[in-house]
Design a protein around this motif. Structure first.
Motif, PDB file in Angstrom:
ATOM      1  N   ALA A 157      -9.435 -30.072 -12.501  1.00 52.12           N
ATOM      2  CA  ALA A 157     -10.064 -29.301 -11.426  1.00 52.12           C
ATOM      3  C   ALA A 157     -10.007 -27.799 -11.718  1.00 52.12           C
ATOM      4  O   ALA A 157      -8.993 -27.279 -12.169  1.00 52.12           O
ATOM      5  CB  ALA A 157      -9.377 -29.600 -10.117  1.00 52.12           C
ATOM      6  N   VAL A 158     -11.140 -27.168 -11.453  1.00 49.81           N
ATOM      7  CA  VAL A 158     -11.260 -25.748 -11.757  1.00 49.81           C
ATOM      8  C   VAL A 158     -11.822 -25.025 -10.545  1.00 49.81           C
ATOM      9  O   VAL A 158     -12.677 -25.548  -9.845  1.00 49.81           O
ATOM     10  CB  VAL A 158     -12.268 -25.522 -12.910  1.00 49.81           C
ATOM     11  N   PHE A 214      -2.763 -14.448 -10.367  1.00 47.80           N
ATOM     12  CA  PHE A 214      -2.262 -15.584  -9.597  1.00 47.80           C
ATOM     13  C   PHE A 214      -2.630 -16.952 -10.189  1.00 47.80           C
ATOM     14  O   PHE A 214      -2.456 -17.977  -9.524  1.00 47.80           O
ATOM     15  CB  PHE A 214      -2.773 -15.511  -8.154  1.00 47.80           C
ATOM     16  N   ALA A 215      -3.143 -16.928 -11.422  1.00 46.62           N
ATOM     17  CA  ALA A 215      -3.596 -18.194 -12.016  1.00 46.62           C
ATOM     18  C   ALA A 215      -2.471 -19.227 -12.012  1.00 46.62           C
ATOM     19  O   ALA A 215      -2.677 -20.392 -11.639  1.00 46.62           O
ATOM     20  CB  ALA A 215      -4.114 -17.953 -13.423  1.00 46.62           C
ATOM     21  N   ASP A 216      -1.266 -18.792 -12.375  1.00 49.41           N
ATOM     22  CA  ASP A 216      -0.154 -19.746 -12.453  1.00 49.41           C
ATOM     23  C   ASP A 216       0.210 -20.299 -11.079  1.00 49.41           C
ATOM     24  O   ASP A 216       0.501 -21.484 -10.928  1.00 49.41           O
ATOM     25  CB  ASP A 216       1.082 -19.080 -13.067  1.00 49.41           C
ATOM     26  N   LEU A 217       0.156 -19.414 -10.102  1.00 49.28           N
ATOM     27  CA  LEU A 217       0.495 -19.835  -8.738  1.00 49.28           C
ATOM     28  C   LEU A 217      -0.481 -20.918  -8.243  1.00 49.28           C
ATOM     29  O   LEU A 217      -0.094 -21.896  -7.602  1.00 49.28           O
ATOM     30  CB  LEU A 217       0.452 -18.617  -7.808  1.00 49.28           C
ATOM     31  N   PHE A 218      -1.753 -20.740  -8.538  1.00 50.96           N
ATOM     32  CA  PHE A 218      -2.750 -21.736  -8.135  1.00 50.96           C
ATOM     33  C   PHE A 218      -2.462 -23.079  -8.822  1.00 50.96           C
ATOM     34  O   PHE A 218      -2.580 -24.135  -8.213  1.00 50.96           O
ATOM     35  CB  PHE A 218      -4.175 -21.259  -8.470  1.00 50.96           C
ATOM     36  N   SER A 275      -6.856 -25.143 -12.049  1.00 43.98           N
ATOM     37  CA  SER A 275      -6.942 -23.994 -12.954  1.00 43.98           C
ATOM     38  C   SER A 275      -7.966 -23.024 -12.396  1.00 43.98           C
ATOM     39  O   SER A 275      -8.963 -23.436 -11.792  1.00 43.98           O
ATOM     40  CB  SER A 275      -7.423 -24.437 -14.329  1.00 43.98           C
ATOM     41  N   ILE A 276      -7.703 -21.757 -12.652  1.00 48.44           N
ATOM     42  CA  ILE A 276      -8.675 -20.749 -12.233  1.00 48.44           C
ATOM     43  C   ILE A 276      -9.537 -20.383 -13.422  1.00 48.44           C
ATOM     44  O   ILE A 276      -9.027 -20.090 -14.500  1.00 48.44           O
ATOM     45  CB  ILE A 276      -7.941 -19.515 -11.671  1.00 48.44           C
ATOM     46  N   GLU A 277     -10.813 -20.445 -13.237  1.00 49.73           N
ATOM     47  CA  GLU A 277     -11.711 -19.996 -14.292  1.00 49.73           C
ATOM     48  C   GLU A 277     -12.193 -18.606 -13.925  1.00 49.73           C
ATOM     49  O   GLU A 277     -12.810 -18.409 -12.878  1.00 49.73           O
ATOM     50  CB  GLU A 277     -12.890 -20.948 -14.416  1.00 49.73           C
ATOM     51  N   LYS A 278     -11.872 -17.648 -14.792  1.00 47.55           N
ATOM     52  CA  LYS A 278     -12.124 -16.250 -14.449  1.00 47.55           C
ATOM     53  C   LYS A 278     -13.567 -15.867 -14.739  1.00 47.55           C
ATOM     54  O   LYS A 278     -14.104 -16.177 -15.789  1.00 47.55           O
ATOM     55  CB  LYS A 278     -11.187 -15.326 -15.236  1.00 47.55           C
ATOM     56  N   GLU A 279     -14.131 -15.210 -13.804  1.00 48.55           N
ATOM     57  CA  GLU A 279     -15.512 -14.739 -13.970  1.00 48.55           C
ATOM     58  C   GLU A 279     -15.530 -13.221 -13.961  1.00 48.55           C
ATOM     59  O   GLU A 279     -14.806 -12.588 -13.187  1.00 48.55           O
ATOM     60  CB  GLU A 279     -16.376 -15.266 -12.828  1.00 48.55           C
ATOM     61  N   ASP A 280     -16.391 -12.655 -14.788  1.00 44.19           N
ATOM     62  CA  ASP A 280     -16.456 -11.197 -14.906  1.00 44.19           C
ATOM     63  C   ASP A 280     -16.854 -10.566 -13.567  1.00 44.19           C
ATOM     64  O   ASP A 280     -17.840 -10.981 -12.932  1.00 44.19           O
ATOM     65  CB  ASP A 280     -17.473 -10.826 -15.986  1.00 44.19           C
ATOM     66  N   GLU A 281     -16.123  -9.557 -13.178  1.00 46.14           N
ATOM     67  CA  GLU A 281     -16.292  -8.975 -11.849  1.00 46.14           C
ATOM     68  C   GLU A 281     -17.667  -8.330 -11.656  1.00 46.14           C
ATOM     69  O   GLU A 281     -18.305  -8.459 -10.616  1.00 46.14           O
ATOM     70  CB  GLU A 281     -15.183  -7.947 -11.637  1.00 46.14           C
ATOM     71  N   MET A 282     -18.090  -7.629 -12.699  1.00 46.78           N
ATOM     72  CA  MET A 282     -19.371  -6.919 -12.587  1.00 46.78           C
ATOM     73  C   MET A 282     -20.536  -7.919 -12.478  1.00 46.78           C
ATOM     74  O   MET A 282     -21.445  -7.749 -11.678  1.00 46.78           O
ATOM     75  CB  MET A 282     -19.536  -6.043 -13.830  1.00 46.78           C
TER      76      MET A 282
END
Ligand SMILES: CC(C)(COP(=O)(O)O)[C@@H](O)C(=O)NCCC(=O)O
Ligand SMILES: [Mn+2]
Length: 901
Positions: free
Chosen positions: A174-175, A186-190, A197-204
């Protein structure tokens, strides 16, 4: 990161909304000023989760309002949750399926067959109809956010939260998509707390795709704010690009947006929200961002700033267009005097800082717009938080330096751009093809009280909601109607004079006036509107404060009567009484909120107010408050229908048409939404009132185009015109209105060879007849009339009611059809920009539209222009509207005919 696990159970989330006041800390607004991203373009992650749409099929009926789509081959986890985790706030967006499902009925199947409605042209649907919820938490209370996600099982990936076993673990892979610094932090906390898992997306990327979505899909998203005046701007989807997006977090990013996925960060400034909060905290000892902002409300910056007048002995420097009150140097006065920090008022310092920073951002933004030839500048980010004074100052800077050439615009979902972008970074998120007309924004019960935060566990059922409300009402202050504010006044010369009032700053200004977005893929623009772009449904302008006050009073005065009806419709039980009470409080609070800030929920019209009332009733499970009244009136009217039909049949063609129109106008008096009419009903039986009303139908009516309509219908002299091919009759009330008014008119059209489509509400509203109720009414009427029977049979209306038809009437004459379609709404008014797909399909062959009743033809659509002939028929059952709209009196009638334009 401090995280609180203790819970104040008075803080409870209600359908995406929470009441807790937001305390900002020094870690607030850390939406960082990002390093330049040269010419970056949006990259859509192709990683999981994705939807497998192969074999997708509509579940149930195609014509359902929000058809569910079954994905038989879908095995992946589907996350409908996205986050933007900033330094101070977590913005969360989640998607939920509609709980309400409509039943399939014979009428719908027939209508679909006859009108040839297919799903083919609408493959561009989002995957699901459903709701987008916008919520936020303080980052310092991330555990509450995690609890919230867990309690709603948002991380488990699935379509329908109700189907999830509450303790079902998420699948291993699950992502969740997330952007902002916290996505890393906070990726580890999630993973630990939720197993995802957190999938990081570019902020801009996220900011831009979020802004593009909002600007294209939400009608009242962007607005200007000048001198205390807020005005929504209708953005043309096809003329959106290029624009400058200015995101004000701690730092400021300026992004030139050229299209979907095409953007470039062209500039920025390190003087932003963090600067205001940081310096402000040091200089004023304020404990929160909102406290600092509130302080500015009482400030006078002329004690701190050096003004032009200070330099020029109180004079303007008019040669270069500077008034004496223009700030020459922010904080300039503090250098020359022999004073310490303690000698300055914190409120003056706060105001001075706010003006300095807002003005500076506005000026730099404009210079960048000028650099790239951009006319439109949209400002977003949580620094603004709907604060009138901040917006006025930014607007002034843009206006002043551009000499009125460029415009500053603000966004209602200003804080959610990043989270929306993260949501859209899912491979198949379903929002891509959404159009303005597919989205309906609703403001549930908690909105007026609490504005948009989330905190605490979600409320499960209606009982919990009501308990929440009862508790707060007892508690008093926090939940009683919002504090009335001074009417929005000018902030002076664009924020540069000492403001007389600094605009509206609610104590909960940091909360959001955003509702839940309902995605309704089956809504369409009514195809017969002459010009959908310029169409405005509302007739009365509620931006006129007098009008607003009047209609608020009308609705408030109606309330106790409405509650009585609603409670009675549910058997008058204790539970019904409790719900009735909660409804009254919730609706009153909405009214108070809107009275205080009419544009709080987007552009406000009378139609929105009337719809809000119906929605609010439904929220408290009153699904048809006038059910018994409607039944009683239907029965009484059906009993006299045969006599009326006989009377009509004895008349000449000319007289019959006149009598029919008179009949429609007279029967429109049965309106349980009008105070005056309800008083009348105590004075006689339905039939007595109907007869009295008909007797008074003397021409000329107040608006009387009958002769023109008659000429189109019957011709003039020997010239016999072609009958209309298909007429859409937007019907209004139950009882005499439909049975003795509109059905006989429909019968006349059928007799003349015109197909008739009765267009009725999808959901109950007051005593309006619904599309579900019509087939039975028509079947009853058809027992007394061959024309109606043949037509109803031809239109498939009698499928369910056939067994009731007496044998003697079953002769086989080919007939033009009589059909019923639902209009897609549950309100006494109709916004023709958002109608059901079956109505849109029925409209394709129609060449006559008849709008009946005050709601559909006066409050809304009185000025609407159509591509085909249009007849608007109504009795004006309100004195003020009669005076204002037709310079007449209550019970005057309107017969407005407009040939195809
Ligand atoms: C709610 C209504 C628009 C319904 O009218 P209808 O469309 O049924 O003719 C109308 O009753 C109304 O505007 N009532 C509020 C004003 C009053 O009580 O006078
Ligand atoms: Mn009505």
């Amino acid at each position: 990161m401090a995280s609180s696990t203790t819970k104040d159970h008075s803080h409870i989330e209600i359908d995406g909304i929470n009441e807790e006041s937001q305390q900002m800390t020094e870690k607030d607004i850390v939406e960082k000023d990002m390093a330049p991203l040269p010419g970056s373009s949006i990259h859509r992650s192709s990683s999981r989760p994705q939807l497998d749409v192969s074999g997708a099929a509509i579940q149930g009926n195609f014509e359902e309002k929000d058809p569910a789509i079954l994905l038989p081959n879908q095995t992946d986890d589907i996350s409908h949750l996205a986050l933007d985790i900033g330094g101070s706030l977590i913005k969360l967006i989640y998607f939920s399926r509609h709980a309400d499902r409509q039943v399939d009925d014979g009428r719908k199947r027939k209508v679909k067959e006859r009108l040839g409605v297919t799903n083919g042209s609408r493959r561009s649907y989002p995957i699901l109809g459903g709701r987008l919820h916008f919520v936020k938490f303080e980052t310092s209370k991330i555990n509450e956010c995690l609890d919230f996600i867990h309690s709603k099982q948002l991380h488990c990936g699935g379509m329908d939260p109700r189907c999830w076993p509450s303790d079902a673990p998420p699948s291993e892979n699950a992502v969740i998509k997330a952007t902002g610094g916290g996505a890393y932090k906070f990726a580890d906390l999630f993973k630990e707390r939720l197993g995802v898992s957190i999938e990081k997306e570019d902020e801009m990327n996220c900011l831009v795709s979020g802004a593009n979505f909002l600007l294209k899909a939400i009608r009242h998203e962007a607005f200007t704010h000048m001198e205390g005046h807020k005005e929504f701007v209708q953005i043309d989807q096809n003329d959106l690009f290029p624009y400058l997006l200015v995101n004000i977090g701690s730092g400021v990013s300026m992004i030139k947006v050229d299209g979907d996925g095409q953007f470039q960060r062209v500039s920025g400034t390190n003087v932003g929200g963090g600067t205001y909060w940081g310096l402000g905290r040091l200089l004023t000892k304020c404990k929160s961002f909102d406290e600092l902002l509130e302080l500015s409300q009482r400030g006078d910056n002329s004690t701190i700033d050096m003004l032009v007048g200070d330099i020029y002995g109180g004079m303007d420097y008019s040669k270069i267009g500077l008034s004496a009150s223009t700030i020459a140097s922010s904080f300039g006065k503090t250098i020359s005097e022999n004073k310490d920090l303690k000698d300055y008022k914190p409120e003056d310092i706060s105001l001075s800082l706010l003006r300095m920073i807002s003005y500076n951002i506005g000026q730099i933004a404009y210079l960048n717009a000028l650099r790239f030839g951009l006319k439109r500048i949209f400002f977003g980010g949580f620094f603004i938080r709907g604060h009138a004074y901040t917006m006025d100052t930014i607007s002034f800077a843009v206006q002043f330096w551009s000499k009125g050439d460029a415009q500053a615009m603000f966004l209602r979902h200003e804080g959610f751009l990043g989270a929306l972008g993260a949501f859209m970074s899912y491979e198949k998120h379903g929002l891509d093809d959404l159009m303005v007309h597919h989205l309906v924004e609703r403001f549930p019960m908690g909105a007026p009280y609490i504005g948009g935060n989330i905190h605490g566990p979600p409320l499960g059922d209606l009982n919990e909601k009501i308990s929440w409300m009862e508790k707060f009402v007892r508690k008093g202050t926090e939940i009683t109607a919002p504090v009335p504010m001074a009417p929005p006044a000018t902030t002076g010369l664009g924020g540069f004079e000492v403001p007389s009032s600094k605009g509206v700053l609610r104590s909960d200004a940091s909360k959001l006036n955003v509702g839940v977005l309902h995605l309704v893929p089956s809504l369409e623009v009514f195809p017969l509107l002459a010009d959908p772009k310029t169409y405005e449904p509302n007739t009365i302008d509620l931006s006129d404060h007098g009008e607003l006050e009047y209609w608020f009073t009308v609705l408030s005065e109606h309330l106790s009567d409405l509650v009585d009806k609603a409670v009675a419709s549910e058997g008058g039980t204790d539970d019904a009484k409790r719900r009735g009470d909660a409804f009254a409080r919730a609706f009153s609070a909405h009214l108070a909120r809107l009275m205080e800030e009419p544009a709080a929920y987007g552009k406000l019209g009378l139609a929105n107010l009337l719809e809000l009332r119906e929605e609010c009733l439904r929220e408290f499970h009153f699904f048809d408050a006038y059910r018994t009244i409607k039944q009683r009136e239907n029965e009484a009217s059906l009993a006299v229908l045969p006599d009326l039909l006989m009377e009509l049949d004895s008349l000449t063609e000319d007289m019959r048409l006149l009598t029919l129109i008179e009949g429609v106008l007279a029967a429109n008096i049965f309106d349980w939404g009008s105070r005056a009419c309800v008083d009348l009903y105590h004075k006689g039986t339905i039939i007595e009132i109907y007869r009295m009303s008909r007797k008074k139908m003397q021409r000329p009516w107040r608006v009387d185009d009958f002769d023109a309509f008659k000429e189109r219908m019957l011709g003039f002299g020997d010239k016999k015109p072609q009958p209309h091919k298909r007429a859409l009759l937007f019907v209004d009330n139950s009882g005499a209105d439909i049975v003795l008014g509109m059905l006989p008119l429909a019968r006349e059209l059928l007799r003349r060879g015109t197909e008739v489509v009765l267009v009725a509400n999808s959901l109950p509203a007051l005593n309006d007849v619904t599309a579900m109720e019509l087939p039975d009414i028509v079947a009853e009427a058809a027992k007394h009339c061959d024309i109606l029977r043949g037509a109803a049979e031809a239109g498939g209306l009698l499928v369910d009611a056939m067994s009731n038809i007496q044998d003697g009437y079953k002769e086989n004459t080919p007939s033009v059809p009589l059909m019923v379609v639902e209009n897609g709404c549950g309100s006494p008014c109709i916004d023709l920009r958002q109608v059901s797909s079956e109505l849109a399909a029925a409209a394709k062959d129609a060449d006559l539209v008849i709008l009946e009743g005050m709601g559909r033809s006066l409050h809304t659509n009185y000025n609407a222009k159509f591509k085909c002939d249009a007849l608007k028929l109504a009795m004006v059952k309100n004195q003020r509207l009669a005076a204002k709209l037709v310079k007449g009196n209550i019970y005057d009638c309107v017969c407005r005919y407009e040939p195809a334009s």
